[in-house]
Design an enzyme around this catalytic site. Structure first.
Site, PDB file in Angstrom:
ATOM      1  CG  ASP A  11      -2.037   0.968   1.155  1.00 37.28           C
ATOM      2  OD1 ASP A  11      -2.124   1.690   0.149  1.00 37.28           O
ATOM      3  OD2 ASP A  11      -2.846   1.023   2.104  1.00 37.28           O
ATOM      4  CG  ASP A 104      -3.271   3.965  -3.330  1.00 37.17           C
ATOM      5  OD1 ASP A 104      -4.204   3.181  -3.568  1.00 37.17           O
ATOM      6  OD2 ASP A 104      -3.311   4.821  -2.429  1.00 37.17           O
ATOM      7  CD  GLU A 105      -5.687  -0.692  -1.366  1.00 32.78           C
ATOM      8  OE1 GLU A 105      -5.392  -1.447  -0.414  1.00 32.78           O
ATOM      9  OE2 GLU A 105      -6.669   0.069  -1.346  1.00 32.78           O
TER      10      GLU A 105
END
EC number: 2.7.7.7
Length: 404
Positions: A11, A104-105
């Site tokens: 993350d 983003d993860e």
């Protein structure tokens, strides 16, 4: 004996802010917020700003009251997508089993990479080191033998750290957590659990499964399973998109039905263009309204046939708006979402009874596809329904996922 799964949740930390700081190093360690202009919401906040109570999805006006000395930067979504593509490509070099959750993860199943890359701890350290070296960005990594525990672990690793939960420590770790740490425990469920005297995962685990089932139905059984570390979900390399939507926040609250309908038309065509680009059809449409007091309402409808047509999406969304009757407040935000997606491209089988209407729908869809071609060839040219061409758009509400 089979090897225990090694599942990582990577993350990126305050991704949008950190991406902005690549070009603005003087703001490192400062209070920084990424948000659109006007009455938008916070897309990302630096950790110093978070210390003032700022968080993603918070109205910017409230964020500035909490942290008035924060620097507000406009989002550069194309830059974030470019960085995200590079990061996800790097993850692909580690394993074929990558499940991207947002820009983003991602989950990574690293079980088969042990001989090549080393132990779980070594792989977590390598991921953090490589992301920093290649992209100059921080990432937090959680590793466990269950997906949901890996995600909890990455939260414990923040900011810019790693947290490993070995299989033999799984229950001790889980049972030390509040019930709100579990997937599926939102505000209302947490309140209900608290009323039952259940505030920690170990208390939840000690509650008879039948008791939880009577109170919460199947969800209660699922919570009991999670409390004991039972979760059969695997890392899914390909995630089918379940819905496509768009929403706008108005600079001034809107009461006019005509203005709302016009915005619905704009949003419907925006969503339909994305459907056509993805080769998907929608069998459902939903309407979202946020009132001036920030409360939110949603309504949905089922379509007779899958569609890629903005005019059809608008027709159903406008009907949902009309069905609400007299509205209790002015509208702050309006959104349209295409749901129940499939690879059906919206082409209709013409029926004998509705051949005229079906043919008309096909003509409209063909016209919209022609507009797609014009937009692709001449990006600076505005092309769309005539009623929209002279009307400026509302301020876009940030619709990216919560930023770590």
């Amino acid at each position: 004996m089979a090897r225990a799964p090694i599942i990582a949740h990577a993350d990126m930390d305050a991704f949008y802010v950190e991406a902005e700081l690549l070009d603005k190093p003087q703001l490192h360690g400062q209070k920084v917020i990424v948000a659109g202009e006007g009455r938008s919401v916070v897309l990302s906040a630096s950790y110093p700003a978070r210390a003032d109570g700022v968080h993603s999805a918070m109205p910017l006006s409230r964020a500035m009251r909490l942290s008035p000395d924060s620097t507000v930067l406009p989002p550069q979504m194309s830059r974030y997508r470019e960085l995200s593509a590079g990061i996800m490509a790097y993850f692909d070099t580690l394993t074929e089993r990558k499940e991207q959750l947002s820009v983003d993860e991602a989950f990574l199943d690293l079980t088969g990479a042990v001989r090549r890359l080393g132990t779980a701890a070594q792989m977590a350290a390598m991921i953090r080191r490589d992301i920093r070296a290649q992209f100059s960005l921080p990432v937090s990594v959680g590793i466990a033998d269950r997906k949901f525990i890996a995600k909890i672990a990455s939260t414990h690793a923040k900011p810019d750290g790693m947290f490993l939960v070995p299989p033999e420590e799984r229950l001790r770790f889980l049972h030390s957590l509040p019930v709100t740490a579990l997937w599926g425990v939102g505000g209302k469920t947490a309140e209900a659990l608290h009323r039952m005297g259940l505030r920690t995962v170990d208390q939840l685990a000690a509650t008879p499964r039948e008791t939880l089932r009577r109170r919460f139905g199947v969800s209660g059984e699922h919570l009991h399973d999670l409390a004991w570390g039972h979760d059969p979900r695997q890392v899914e390399p390909v995630r089918a998109e379940k819905s496509i939507g768009a929403e706008d926040t108005f600079a001034v609250d809107i009461s006019s039905t005509q203005q709302l309908s016009t915005e619905l038309l704009r949003l419907s065509h925006r969503v339909a263009a994305r459907l056509r680009a993805a080769g998907l059809g929608a069998s459902g449409v939903s309407l979202k309204l946020r009132w001036s007091d920030f409360s939110t309402l949603s309504r949905s409808a089922t379509l007779a046939h899958p569609t890629q047509s903005g005019s059809q999406l608008h027709q159903h969304a406008a009907a949902l708006l009309h069905a609400l009757g007299e509205r209790p407040q002015a509208v702050r935000l309006i959104g349209v979402r295409a749901e129940r997606l499939s690879t059906d491209d919206g082409a209709l089988q013409l029926s004998l009874t509705d051949a005229g209407e079906d043919a008309h729908q096909e003509e409209r869809l063909a016209a919209e596809r022609a507009l797609d071609a014009v937009a692709g060839r001449f990006p600076t040219v505005s092309a769309g329904p005539a009623s929209l061409l002279k009307r400026p758009p509302a301020s876009p509400e940030g619709s990216a996922g919560a930023d770590g």
